[in-house]
Each structure stands twice: as C-alpha cells, then as structure tokens.
Design a protein around this motif. Structure first.
Motif, PDB file in Angstrom:
ATOM      1  N   TYR A   4     -13.997 -94.096 -68.187  1.00 53.52           N
ATOM      2  CA  TYR A   4     -13.241 -95.338 -68.092  1.00 53.52           C
ATOM      3  C   TYR A   4     -13.959 -96.424 -68.887  1.00 53.52           C
ATOM      4  O   TYR A   4     -15.186 -96.436 -68.941  1.00 53.52           O
ATOM      5  CB  TYR A   4     -13.105 -95.782 -66.633  1.00 53.52           C
ATOM      6  CG  TYR A   4     -12.269 -94.841 -65.803  1.00 53.52           C
ATOM      7  CD1 TYR A   4     -10.932 -95.129 -65.531  1.00 53.52           C
ATOM      8  CD2 TYR A   4     -12.800 -93.650 -65.313  1.00 53.52           C
ATOM      9  CE1 TYR A   4     -10.155 -94.265 -64.785  1.00 53.52           C
ATOM     10  CE2 TYR A   4     -12.030 -92.765 -64.571  1.00 53.52           C
ATOM     11  CZ  TYR A   4     -10.711 -93.075 -64.306  1.00 53.52           C
ATOM     12  OH  TYR A   4      -9.939 -92.207 -63.566  1.00 53.52           O
ATOM     13  N   ARG A   5     -13.149 -97.303 -69.451  1.00 48.04           N
ATOM     14  CA  ARG A   5     -13.743 -98.363 -70.254  1.00 48.04           C
ATOM     15  C   ARG A   5     -13.421 -99.728 -69.643  1.00 48.04           C
ATOM     16  O   ARG A   5     -12.289 -99.978 -69.216  1.00 48.04           O
ATOM     17  CB  ARG A   5     -13.195 -98.318 -71.677  1.00 48.04           C
ATOM     18  CG  ARG A   5     -13.840 -99.356 -72.607  1.00 48.04           C
ATOM     19  CD  ARG A   5     -13.112 -99.485 -73.931  1.00 48.04           C
ATOM     20  NE  ARG A   5     -13.117 -98.271 -74.737  1.00 48.04           N
ATOM     21  CZ  ARG A   5     -12.030 -97.540 -75.003  1.00 48.04           C
ATOM     22  NH1 ARG A   5     -10.854 -97.911 -74.546  1.00 48.04           N
ATOM     23  NH2 ARG A   5     -12.111 -96.449 -75.734  1.00 48.04           N
ATOM     24  N   CYS A   6     -14.427-100.598 -69.606  1.00 52.91           N
ATOM     25  CA  CYS A   6     -14.188-101.985 -69.179  1.00 52.91           C
ATOM     26  C   CYS A   6     -13.449-102.702 -70.302  1.00 52.91           C
ATOM     27  O   CYS A   6     -13.934-102.764 -71.432  1.00 52.91           O
ATOM     28  CB  CYS A   6     -15.516-102.695 -68.891  1.00 52.91           C
ATOM     29  SG  CYS A   6     -15.311-104.454 -68.546  1.00 52.91           S
ATOM     30  N   THR A   7     -12.273-103.217 -69.982  1.00 59.19           N
ATOM     31  CA  THR A   7     -11.482-103.859 -71.038  1.00 59.19           C
ATOM     32  C   THR A   7     -12.054-105.216 -71.426  1.00 59.19           C
ATOM     33  O   THR A   7     -11.628-105.817 -72.389  1.00 59.19           O
ATOM     34  CB  THR A   7     -10.006-104.048 -70.615  1.00 59.19           C
ATOM     35  OG1 THR A   7      -9.985-104.750 -69.372  1.00 59.19           O
ATOM     36  CG2 THR A   7      -9.291-102.732 -70.463  1.00 59.19           C
TER      37      THR A   7
ATOM     38  N   GLU B 211      -9.948 -99.269 -67.840  1.00 56.84           N
ATOM     39  CA  GLU B 211      -8.848 -98.389 -68.238  1.00 56.84           C
ATOM     40  C   GLU B 211      -9.388 -96.995 -68.497  1.00 56.84           C
ATOM     41  O   GLU B 211     -10.527 -96.812 -68.913  1.00 56.84           O
ATOM     42  CB  GLU B 211      -8.146 -98.946 -69.484  1.00 56.84           C
ATOM     43  CG  GLU B 211      -9.076 -99.040 -70.673  1.00 56.84           C
ATOM     44  CD  GLU B 211      -8.427 -99.580 -71.939  1.00 56.84           C
ATOM     45  OE1 GLU B 211      -7.314-100.116 -71.851  1.00 56.84           O
ATOM     46  OE2 GLU B 211      -9.055 -99.452 -72.999  1.00 56.84           O
ATOM     47  N   LEU B 212      -8.541 -96.026 -68.257  1.00 57.89           N
ATOM     48  CA  LEU B 212      -8.892 -94.645 -68.517  1.00 57.89           C
ATOM     49  C   LEU B 212      -8.956 -94.428 -70.016  1.00 57.89           C
ATOM     50  O   LEU B 212      -8.096 -94.894 -70.756  1.00 57.89           O
ATOM     51  CB  LEU B 212      -7.813 -93.740 -67.894  1.00 57.89           C
ATOM     52  CG  LEU B 212      -8.007 -92.238 -68.079  1.00 57.89           C
ATOM     53  CD1 LEU B 212      -9.224 -91.753 -67.325  1.00 57.89           C
ATOM     54  CD2 LEU B 212      -6.754 -91.504 -67.610  1.00 57.89           C
TER      55      LEU B 212
ATOM     56  N   SER C 255      -6.914-114.708 -69.370  1.00 52.78           N
ATOM     57  CA  SER C 255      -5.792-114.905 -68.444  1.00 52.78           C
ATOM     58  C   SER C 255      -5.738-113.794 -67.403  1.00 52.78           C
ATOM     59  O   SER C 255      -5.369-114.027 -66.253  1.00 52.78           O
ATOM     60  CB  SER C 255      -4.458-114.945 -69.206  1.00 52.78           C
ATOM     61  OG  SER C 255      -4.439-116.017 -70.105  1.00 52.78           O
ATOM     62  N   ASN C 256      -6.082-112.579 -67.833  1.00 52.09           N
ATOM     63  CA  ASN C 256      -6.172-111.468 -66.886  1.00 52.09           C
ATOM     64  C   ASN C 256      -7.197-111.731 -65.802  1.00 52.09           C
ATOM     65  O   ASN C 256      -6.967-111.495 -64.620  1.00 52.09           O
ATOM     66  CB  ASN C 256      -6.559-110.179 -67.624  1.00 52.09           C
ATOM     67  CG  ASN C 256      -5.350-109.326 -67.940  1.00 52.09           C
ATOM     68  OD1 ASN C 256      -4.462-109.178 -67.091  1.00 52.09           O
ATOM     69  ND2 ASN C 256      -5.297-108.788 -69.130  1.00 52.09           N
TER      70      ASN C 256
ATOM     71  N   VAL D   2     -24.258-112.500 -72.632  1.00 49.79           N
ATOM     72  CA  VAL D   2     -23.268-112.970 -73.599  1.00 49.79           C
ATOM     73  C   VAL D   2     -21.909-112.895 -72.925  1.00 49.79           C
ATOM     74  O   VAL D   2     -21.688-112.075 -72.041  1.00 49.79           O
ATOM     75  CB  VAL D   2     -23.229-112.142 -74.904  1.00 49.79           C
ATOM     76  CG1 VAL D   2     -24.515-112.250 -75.679  1.00 49.79           C
ATOM     77  CG2 VAL D   2     -22.896-110.699 -74.608  1.00 49.79           C
ATOM     78  N   CYS D   3     -21.007-113.767 -73.344  1.00 50.09           N
ATOM     79  CA  CYS D   3     -19.667-113.759 -72.760  1.00 50.09           C
ATOM     80  C   CYS D   3     -18.998-112.419 -73.057  1.00 50.09           C
ATOM     81  O   CYS D   3     -18.920-112.013 -74.213  1.00 50.09           O
ATOM     82  CB  CYS D   3     -18.839-114.903 -73.340  1.00 50.09           C
ATOM     83  SG  CYS D   3     -17.118-114.807 -72.842  1.00 50.09           S
ATOM     84  N   PRO D   4     -18.541-111.713 -72.026  1.00 51.47           N
ATOM     85  CA  PRO D   4     -17.924-110.404 -72.259  1.00 51.47           C
ATOM     86  C   PRO D   4     -16.626-110.497 -73.053  1.00 51.47           C
ATOM     87  O   PRO D   4     -16.190-109.509 -73.621  1.00 51.47           O
ATOM     88  CB  PRO D   4     -17.673-109.870 -70.850  1.00 51.47           C
ATOM     89  CG  PRO D   4     -17.726-111.049 -69.959  1.00 51.47           C
ATOM     90  CD  PRO D   4     -18.628-112.050 -70.612  1.00 51.47           C
ATOM     91  N   VAL D   5     -16.010-111.659 -73.097  1.00 50.57           N
ATOM     92  CA  VAL D   5     -14.745-111.782 -73.827  1.00 50.57           C
ATOM     93  C   VAL D   5     -14.988-112.163 -75.291  1.00 50.57           C
ATOM     94  O   VAL D   5     -14.553-111.479 -76.203  1.00 50.57           O
ATOM     95  CB  VAL D   5     -13.815-112.806 -73.145  1.00 50.57           C
ATOM     96  CG1 VAL D   5     -12.577-113.065 -73.998  1.00 50.57           C
ATOM     97  CG2 VAL D   5     -13.405-112.307 -71.768  1.00 50.57           C
TER      98      VAL D   5
END
Ligand code: SF4
Ligand code: SF4
Ligand SMILES: [Zn+2]
Lengths: 164, 212
Positions: B4-7, B42-43, B156-157, B197-200
């Motif tokens: 799974y990946r962190c989006t 997400e998968l 926003s998520n 660091v900001c993940p976004v």
C-alpha cells in the motif's frame, strides 16, 4: 544593458567582505549594507565569491507570465469560489465560538483554505505582480476604494512596470 | 501479500516486510513517515506500464481578457498572493503595499451564515471540482495548474478527514495536541511535531506553522 543585479540577503551575510574585493565597480560597499543596484553591472562575481551564499542574482525583468487557457481559469475559479464561501462561513462560526480549542480548529481550516486559494489564483492568471492581469485589476480597483487605499494602489501602479 | 502506498508522502507499506496485513492495522494507525491517516493509503496494483501516446497537443490560444467579478475576499487573497510574488523577487515595499490592500479587502468582506456541516459538504464537493479542473489542466498541459491542483486535492482530502474526526470525537480530538498548517500548500497536521518536510508540497517544516 545588464540583465540582472546582485541582491544581498542581510540575514545571511556574515560580513566576510570577499564581495568587496571582487566587485569591479564597488557596488558591494554601501552604507546600508545592501548592494548599490544603480552601480551594479550584474557580473555575478560577488555571488560566486560570497562564502555565506548571501548574494543572489536577480533578473531585472521577469519573463512574461504564461498565458492561461480560459477553461483552466474557470475551472480553478470554481474551486476558489467554493473555498471563499467556506471561509466566510467559518468566519461566521468563529464569531459565535467561545471555546479555545474550537476557535483554533476553525482558524486552522480558514488558514488552510486561504493558502489553497492563493495557490489557485496564482495559477489562474495572477502569478506575477508585473503582469498585465495585475495591472488591469489594480486599475479596476481604483473605481471603488477609500482615499487611503487609492494611494496604495496608485503607488503600486507607479512602482511596478508591466512586462507583457 | 500486498503493498500500500501513502497518497500523501509516498511511503510504502509492504505486508511482506511488516508481517501484519494492512487491513488488520488499527483504525487509528497513521503513516509512520508523514502522519497521514490509514484512509489515505491506496493499494498498489501490479500492472504493466503501458506507453501512453501524448501527441495531440492542443494549442493554447485563448487568453483571459475580461476581468471577472471578484468578491472582497477573493481580492484580498489575490493581493496577498501577489505580495508573496513580490517577496520572492525581494520587492519589499511592493509586498507591503499589496498586504495593505489584502487587509483592506478582507475587512470589507462579509461573513456568511452557516454551520460546520455546510462546510463539510462544500469540502466534499471541492474534491469533484478539483478532479474536474485536473482533467482540464491535463488536457491543456498546464503544468503549473496541475501541480497546484495536486497539492490542493491532497490538502482538501486531509481537511475532509480532519472534519470527520472532529465530528466524531469533538473537542477531545484536539484538546491535548497542537495543530499546524503548511503555509505553502495548506496541508493540515494534527500532532505535537510536524513532519520534517511537508508530505504534500515537500517544503521544509519551518514553513509549517502552528495555529495558536
Ligand atoms: S562576501 Fe558575502 S558574507 Fe561577505 S560581506 Fe559580501 S555578502 Fe556578506
Ligand atoms: S554583480 Fe558584479 S557588479 Fe554587481 S555587485 Fe556583484 S560584483 Fe559588483
Ligand atoms: Zn506543504
């Protein structure tokens, strides 16, 4: 004409003075600590010599901002409008709120939405202060503004050179 | 065994290494790298990467000529954005002037009656708008718009999840912790220490500000 000029970040400058030796025109040696922009011929020698990476070369003229497609702009403003309304509502809720934690929570949402809106409007045609878009906006704002801020707008119109 | 990946930050959770199935992780499990909630993972589907054909590049000809009607708050934020633009060019005086205007229009702006659930609904709707805008930006190959839309979608998520949590847990959720906002992309972080660091948007965390 030189295309760029040196700018010294005073927070980083450690006063080693290497830039003073290398500048061919003596633009680095000033009373106020900043580069003398009038004298500077933009050779970049000071920036390369500075041991503290305190000098940046800044273009004298920014390239014109990218033209934006109308559809892209409209789709961005759809999000902006929604987020604007959310802030207006959050401000309303904030006015009624009394708990510290609740207030902090609301302020967080407002701040986050503000940042997103700033990013979105930047991509919707308001990237550069020097753009024609910004110029037109400022002109339009003159129509409905109080005296003090009319002066602010006029100063901006005078200082900023339109580049597209 | 799945991955799974962190989006948000791209961290990969590999069941083979972790020895715990992703589904079996507790609901309040968070991304060890950026603190994103489990729901944002997400998968990773194993698939062949097909070569997409990028040929019919459309010519961008239309430009924005008419000024749209802008609300006071919109004006305020356009001005504060232009102030940031001036700051990047070291135009200190111009920056201050734009900030003055920004404050002036913010004061002129009026509040709208509403509730948090209104805001929640609108935030969910934003995700559609963002998706739609992303398609249009891709169609016209507007790289700048795509980057900002990617950030805004993620932020926003996150906001949606935070609104959900607040609705479920109430004030308790935030009582004993700090809250932070990335001043570059709007990423909200609940916790005592923000990620490095900001993940976004990947800005170093001195740009992630604590809300007081
Ligand atoms: S070389 Fe750099 S650190 Fe030294 S005085 Fe010049 S700007 Fe300052
Ligand atoms: S860029 Fe060249 S001319 Fe300008 S201040 Fe630096 S050394 Fe002097
Ligand atoms: Zn960020």
């Amino acid at each position: 004409m030189n295309k760029e000029h040196a700018y010294r970040n005073l927070k980083l400058c450690t006063k080693d003075c290497l830039c003073l030796f290398v500048c061919p025109v003596g633009a680095t040696d000033t009373e106020n600590g900043q580069i003398d922009f009038e004298k500077c011929i933009g050779c970049g020698a000071c920036a390369r010599a500075c041991p503290s990476h305190a000098i940046t070369m800044i273009p004298n003229e920014m390239p014109p901002q990218q033209k934006k497609n109308n559809q892209v702009v409209n789709s961005l403003f759809l999000i902006v409008d929604s987020k604007i309304k959310q802030i207006q509502k959050l401000n309303y809720i904030l006015e009624q709120a009394d708990g510290e934690v609740e207030k902090k929570f609301l302020k967080t949402l407002i701040h986050s939405n503000k940042v997103m809106i700033e990013d979105l409007v930047r991509e919707a045609g308001y990237m550069l202060p020097q753009s024609k878009n910004t110029y037109k906006l400022l002109k339009m704002l003159l129509n409905d503004v109080d005296e003090a801020h009319r002066k602010t707008i006029e100063k901006l119109l005078e200082k900023i050179k339109v580049n597209d | 065994m799945k991955k799974y990946r962190c989006t948000l930050c791209g961290y990969i959770y590999d069941e083979e290494i972790e020895k715990v199935k992703f589904e079996d992780l507790p609901e309040d499990w968070i991304c060890p790298l950026c603190g994103a909630p489990k729901a944002l993972f997400e998968l990773i589907e194993e698939k062949d990467v097909s070569i997409s054909n990028i040929d019919d590049r459309e010519v961008v000809s239309e430009s924005v000529d008419e000024l749209r009607t802008l609300t006071n708050l919109e004006l305020s934020l356009i001005c504060s954005n232009l102030a940031r633009g001036c700051e990047k060019q070291y135009l200190e005086e111009e920056k201050q002037l734009f900030l003055e205007l920004s404050q002036y229009y913010e004061k002129r702006s009026q509040n709208l009656e509403g509730t948090l659930s209104d805001v929640k609904e609108m935030n969910i709707k934003d995700l559609d708008y963002l998706n739609q805008a992303m398609n249009i930006a891709s169609k016209f190959q507007d790289r700048g718009a795509k980057r900002i839309l990617t950030w805004a979608t993620k932020s926003s998520n996150i906001m949606k999840i935070i609104l959900d949590n607040y609705e479920k847990k109430g004030i308790e959720y935030l009582k004993h912790t700090k809250i932070w906002v990335c001043d570059i992309c709007g990423f909200v972080f609940v916790g005592d220490v923000p990620p490095e660091v900001c993940p976004v948007c990947k800005v170093p965390n001195f740009k992630i500000l604590e809300v007081k």
